[in-house]
Scaffold this motif. Structure first.
Motif, PDB file in Angstrom:
ATOM      1  N   LEU A 166       0.814  -1.210   0.000  1.00 61.51           N
ATOM      2  CA  LEU A 166       0.000   0.000   0.000  1.00 61.51           C
ATOM      3  C   LEU A 166       0.848   1.261   0.000  1.00 61.51           C
ATOM      4  CD1 LEU A 166      -2.782  -1.020   2.574  1.00 61.51           C
ATOM      5  CD2 LEU A 166      -2.788  -1.287   0.090  1.00 61.51           C
ATOM      6  N   ALA A 167       2.134   1.137   0.365  1.00 61.39           N
ATOM      7  CA  ALA A 167       3.026   2.300   0.420  1.00 61.39           C
ATOM      8  C   ALA A 167       3.580   2.690  -0.943  1.00 61.39           C
ATOM      9  CB  ALA A 167       4.179   2.021   1.384  1.00 61.39           C
ATOM     10  N   VAL A 168       3.349   1.879  -1.971  1.00 61.52           N
ATOM     11  CA  VAL A 168       3.851   2.193  -3.310  1.00 61.52           C
ATOM     12  C   VAL A 168       3.173   3.456  -3.841  1.00 61.52           C
ATOM     13  CG1 VAL A 168       3.845   1.417  -5.723  1.00 61.52           C
ATOM     14  CG2 VAL A 168       4.514  -0.155  -3.903  1.00 61.52           C
ATOM     15  N   ARG A 169       3.961   4.339  -4.404  1.00 57.00           N
ATOM     16  CA  ARG A 169       3.433   5.601  -4.913  1.00 57.00           C
ATOM     17  C   ARG A 169       2.395   5.347  -6.011  1.00 57.00           C
ATOM     18  NH1 ARG A 169       7.654   9.825  -7.351  1.00 57.00           N
ATOM     19  NH2 ARG A 169       7.794   8.184  -8.946  1.00 57.00           N
ATOM     20  N   GLY A 170       1.236   5.954  -5.836  1.00 57.47           N
ATOM     21  CA  GLY A 170       0.187   5.850  -6.840  1.00 57.47           C
ATOM     22  C   GLY A 170      -0.699   4.624  -6.733  1.00 57.47           C
ATOM     23  N   PHE A 171      -0.404   3.731  -5.809  1.00 61.04           N
ATOM     24  CA  PHE A 171      -1.230   2.526  -5.693  1.00 61.04           C
ATOM     25  C   PHE A 171      -2.534   2.865  -4.980  1.00 61.04           C
ATOM     26  CE2 PHE A 171      -2.655  -1.422  -3.671  1.00 61.04           C
ATOM     27  CZ  PHE A 171      -2.673  -2.252  -4.787  1.00 61.04           C
ATOM     28  N   GLU A 172      -3.656   2.530  -5.592  1.00 58.73           N
ATOM     29  CA  GLU A 172      -4.969   2.820  -5.022  1.00 58.73           C
ATOM     30  C   GLU A 172      -5.722   1.512  -4.795  1.00 58.73           C
ATOM     31  OE1 GLU A 172      -7.083   5.597  -7.417  1.00 58.73           O
ATOM     32  OE2 GLU A 172      -5.544   7.164  -7.235  1.00 58.73           O
ATOM     33  N   PRO A 173      -5.835   1.076  -3.558  1.00 55.27           N
ATOM     34  CA  PRO A 173      -6.533  -0.187  -3.292  1.00 55.27           C
ATOM     35  C   PRO A 173      -8.026  -0.063  -3.542  1.00 55.27           C
ATOM     36  CG  PRO A 173      -5.992   0.928  -1.241  1.00 55.27           C
ATOM     37  CD  PRO A 173      -5.334   1.722  -2.336  1.00 55.27           C
ATOM     38  N   THR A 174      -8.631  -1.162  -3.958  1.00 57.41           N
ATOM     39  CA  THR A 174     -10.072  -1.221  -4.149  1.00 57.41           C
ATOM     40  C   THR A 174     -10.637  -2.385  -3.349  1.00 57.41           C
ATOM     41  OG1 THR A 174      -9.759  -2.579  -6.141  1.00 57.41           O
ATOM     42  CG2 THR A 174      -9.983  -0.195  -6.456  1.00 57.41           C
ATOM     43  N   ILE A 175     -11.917  -2.316  -3.025  1.00 58.61           N
ATOM     44  CA  ILE A 175     -12.530  -3.321  -2.157  1.00 58.61           C
ATOM     45  C   ILE A 175     -12.932  -4.563  -2.945  1.00 58.61           C
ATOM     46  CG2 ILE A 175     -14.882  -2.440  -2.404  1.00 58.61           C
ATOM     47  CD1 ILE A 175     -15.264  -3.055   0.616  1.00 58.61           C
ATOM     48  N   ASP A 176     -12.776  -5.710  -2.320  1.00 56.50           N
ATOM     49  CA  ASP A 176     -13.253  -6.987  -2.861  1.00 56.50           C
ATOM     50  C   ASP A 176     -14.489  -7.369  -2.047  1.00 56.50           C
ATOM     51  OD1 ASP A 176     -13.739  -9.634  -3.527  1.00 56.50           O
ATOM     52  OD2 ASP A 176     -11.628 -10.167  -3.685  1.00 56.50           O
ATOM     53  N   ARG A 177     -15.671  -7.101  -2.596  1.00 59.23           N
ATOM     54  CA  ARG A 177     -16.910  -7.352  -1.849  1.00 59.23           C
ATOM     55  C   ARG A 177     -17.114  -8.841  -1.572  1.00 59.23           C
ATOM     56  NH1 ARG A 177     -17.804  -3.404  -5.481  1.00 59.23           N
ATOM     57  NH2 ARG A 177     -18.471  -1.367  -4.684  1.00 59.23           N
ATOM     58  N   GLN A 178     -16.732  -9.686  -2.533  1.00 55.08           N
ATOM     59  CA  GLN A 178     -16.884 -11.121  -2.321  1.00 55.08           C
ATOM     60  C   GLN A 178     -16.055 -11.582  -1.137  1.00 55.08           C
ATOM     61  OE1 GLN A 178     -18.861 -13.734  -4.164  1.00 55.08           O
ATOM     62  NE2 GLN A 178     -18.336 -14.472  -2.123  1.00 55.08           N
ATOM     63  N   ALA A 179     -14.827 -11.077  -1.036  1.00 55.78           N
ATOM     64  CA  ALA A 179     -13.958 -11.445   0.082  1.00 55.78           C
ATOM     65  C   ALA A 179     -14.562 -11.002   1.406  1.00 55.78           C
ATOM     66  CB  ALA A 179     -12.570 -10.829  -0.103  1.00 55.78           C
ATOM     67  N   CYS A 180     -15.130  -9.800   1.434  1.00 53.73           N
ATOM     68  CA  CYS A 180     -15.739  -9.298   2.669  1.00 53.73           C
ATOM     69  C   CYS A 180     -16.994 -10.095   3.022  1.00 53.73           C
ATOM     70  CB  CYS A 180     -16.066  -7.815   2.527  1.00 53.73           C
ATOM     71  SG  CYS A 180     -14.607  -6.760   2.370  1.00 53.73           S
ATOM     72  N   TYR A 181     -17.722 -10.534   2.013  1.00 55.58           N
ATOM     73  CA  TYR A 181     -18.904 -11.369   2.242  1.00 55.58           C
ATOM     74  C   TYR A 181     -18.486 -12.720   2.829  1.00 55.58           C
ATOM     75  CZ  TYR A 181     -23.481 -13.469   1.266  1.00 55.58           C
ATOM     76  OH  TYR A 181     -24.713 -14.081   1.368  1.00 55.58           O
ATOM     77  N   ASP A 182     -17.416 -13.291   2.297  1.00 55.65           N
ATOM     78  CA  ASP A 182     -16.880 -14.536   2.864  1.00 55.65           C
ATOM     79  C   ASP A 182     -16.464 -14.325   4.315  1.00 55.65           C
ATOM     80  OD1 ASP A 182     -17.221 -15.815   0.422  1.00 55.65           O
ATOM     81  OD2 ASP A 182     -15.149 -15.508  -0.208  1.00 55.65           O
TER      82      ASP A 182
END
Length: 647
Positions: A166-182
């Motif tokens: 996450l510390a990499v310049r310009g990296f923008e994480p996005t959510i994985d709804r399936q993973a959160c549902y699991d």
């Protein structure tokens, strides 16, 4: 045991001047004894070192071969490194150190990426082949050591912990709804998912090669439960004694003292017994004392220590262990939703051991998966009986269970749950095994998550469909032996790497402590997964082979003690400030979970939890199931806030 991170691009690595120092700082806790860095036009490598074998500067990483064309950063331990070293010396290789790490470099020179099949141990490593402009990532057979990766633009990024990615310049994480549902069913996210749609765990027992010709992934190990008949409990226990003694002997090798965790349970007690029955002095041993007598096994740990003459210390769980600020900090440390409450005592015992100058220890983790220690194994006996009953008889049981629930809520709930499992088993073995793995069944998840939020999301059973395929496409639900094998494989595929091993690694390494796992020695696991169901459970108790060996090696009160987890009694130990924090976090007007969770259900759980602290019990949910649900929602809400992500 160390921390590793890197960036790679086979054509030209983008500039990111601040990332190396940031990754080094973020992974400091994994290796406070030293740091190393390498960078050229294609690859950047960062290493934090925890020194256990060859404490000299010769063990520093990144480590290179003789002509600086192959570079390694490595996390873990190779237990057969001495045999491999002798073989490689015979082939003319020259070594600069006495480390296990250097063996990997020379083995790579011999056989390339196929080297992973020769390694015994726990490992996650990266090899940068400068001559071929390629990067090899690898992870051990069972997923003991973590390794995450992501693609950021055209570059590839990897690390022992997601925070460095996450510390990499310009990296923008996005959510994985399936993973959160699991997660809402399991209390952890099953690998290779992470909660982030664009960050993945390298699957256990696999490699990933990135180079000018593209990307190639390969599995070098998959576990299959293949029971073998014509073996008695006594014979299997004798085989286990030999395999476990050998495993402990190889895993106690280090240039620093190696202690042992001694919870009082059978698994850790057998590891300590194997340690003491080998050559050398008895180890230092440690256990945690819990304030709730139903959870405390100190007396059992002391009995084993007395039998083998270990230098034992009981760690008193400090009142600060459940300080809400510190618990929030621990949950943040995981970088993804994680709600196994035993993370708290795991961290505190790790910290206490490290504070006493110990940096390596053996544990008894992972005996349940191979030897049938979980309740799912002995429940399988009754489930198969239910599955074989005519539908009319099961319906009568259901009516009786509903009446029982009005009189004895816990017993009624358990019977209704068994009938629900049987119904799932009639539909598919995958549904049945998924239900056995889950804290919150799929039907309850559907009442917890708003229908529009759950649209297009799949049940956990999708991850287990291959268990049907391994049995010729037929359902295994009514076949006890096949069902038992399916449960074993699911434990190794899902729960072991994603819950137990993740928890132990993240909490022990936060305290800069290495934890080795003899129960995951390759020969020990091979023995366990070859056992027939009757050698795992008699329908009332599990781990019959381990118990048989325990009758020989351990005090009677330990050998015959029922299975006891390493959970923490939250409803007893939480203070009022923590309870207020739960309410303020989960029921706040701005709570992020409110966008997809039915908040009426969340409020009811919080109210039930408050009542349970005063001794009230609701038969609809067990004591442990209730605080697991609360901790699950808390972890998810805190992760969403920390990352700024929304459903």
């Amino acid at each position: 045991m160390c921390g590793i991170a890197g960036r790679f691009h086979p054509a030209a690595l983008p500039s990111d001047p601040a990332w190396g120092a940031a990754a080094n700082k973020l992974l400091f806790h994994r290796g406070p004894d030293g740091e190393g860095h390498y960078e050229d036009s294609f690859c950047q490598l960062v290493h934090r070192r925890l020194s256990l074998i060859d404490l000299s500067d010769a063990g520093r990483q990144p480590m290179a071969n003789e002509d600086d064309t192959v570079f390694l950063i490595f996390n873990g331990e190779i237990y057969n490194y001495r045999e491999l070293r002798r073989e490689l010396l015979g082939r003319g290789h020259r070594f600069k150190s006495q480390t296990d790490s250097e063996v990997i470099i020379h083995l790579y020179e011999e056989v390339g990426e196929d080297l992973v099949g020769r390694l015994r141990g726990m490992f996650a490593f990266a090899i940068y082949d400068r001559a071929h402009r390629s990067l090899l990532l690898a992870r051990d057979r069972f997923g003991i050591k973590p390794l995450y990766y992501a693609r950021s633009g055209e570059q590839w990024v990897f690390a022992s912990e997601i925070k460095a990615i996450l510390a990499v310049r310009g990296f923008e994480p996005t959510i994985d709804r399936q993973a959160c549902y699991d997660f809402l069913g399991l209390g952890y996210i099953p690998e290779p998912q992470t909660g982030f749609a664009n960050v993945h765990a390298l699957p256990k027992g696999s490699t990933l090669v990135i180079g000018p010709r593209g990307v190639r992934s390969k599995s070098f190990h998959s576990l299959h439960s293949q029971p073998r008949n014509h073996r008695s409990v006594t014979d299997a226990a004798s085989e286990l004694a030999s395999a476990l003694t050998s495993a402990v002997e190889s895993q106690r090798v280090a240039d620093v003292p190696v202690a042992a965790l001694l919870s009082g349970g059978i698994d850790s007690s057998l590891v300590v017994a194997a340690y003491c029955r080998g050559e050398g002095s008895a180890p230092l041993t440690f256990n945690v004392r819990f304030p709730d007598v139903d959870y405390d096994e100190t007396a059992l740990a002391m009995a084993v220590s007395k039998r083998y003459g270990t230098r034992h210390e009981t760690i008193e769980l400090p009142s600060a262990a459940l300080d809400p600020d510190l618990v929030v900090e621990l949950l943040h440390h995981f970088d993804q939703p994680f709600a196994d409450t035993s993370l708290i005592p795991t961290y505190w015992i790790s910290r206490a051991i490290r504070d006493r100058g110990i940096i390596a220890t053996l544990s008894g983790d992972a005996g349940d998966e191979a030897f049938g220690g979980y309740a799912a194994f002995w429940r399988a006996n009754r489930l198969v009986q239910l599955l074989r009953m005519p539908e009319g008889v099961r319906a009568a049981f259901g009516s009786a269970a509903r009446i029982l629930a009005t009189v004895t809520p816990d017993a009624g709930r358990q019977l209704l749950r068994a009938l629900d499992l049987a119904r799932a088993g009639n539909e598919s073995s995958a549904r049945l095994i998924a239900s056995l793995q889950s804290y919150v069944p799929e039907e309850q998840k559907r009442t917890l998550v708003r229908p529009e939020a759950a649209e297009a999301l799949s049940p956990l059973s999708r991850l287990l469909e291959n268990h049907n395929g391994r049995n010729g496409g037929r359902s295994i639900a009514g076949d006890l032996e096949s069902l038992s094998s399916g449960i074993t494989e699911a434990c190794f595929d899902i729960g072991l790497p994603s819950d137990m091993l993740r928890k132990v690694d993240m909490m022990s390494m936060r305290a800069s402590l290495e934890v080795r796992v003899p129960m995951l020695d390759e020969d020990v696991v091979d023995l366990g997964v070859s056992l027939t169901h009757r050698l795992k459970t008699d329908g009332r108790r599990g781990k019959l082979v381990l118990r048989s060996l325990a009758e020989e090696w351990l005090p009677p009160e330990v050998a015959r003690h029922p299975k006891h987890g390493f959970g923490i009694p939250l409803d007893v130990m939480l203070n009022d400030r923590f309870m207020d924090m739960i309410s303020d976090t989960l029921l706040a007007p701005g709570a992020r979970i409110a966008s997809f969770i039915e908040m009426s259900v969340a409020r009811r759980w919080v109210e039930m939890f408050r009542g349970s602290r005063a001794g009230a019990r609701d038969g609809r949910v067990s004591r442990e199931g209730l605080y697991q649900r609360i901790f699950m929602l808390l972890s998810l809400e805190l992760w969403l806030r920390r990352t700024g992500l929304s459903w």
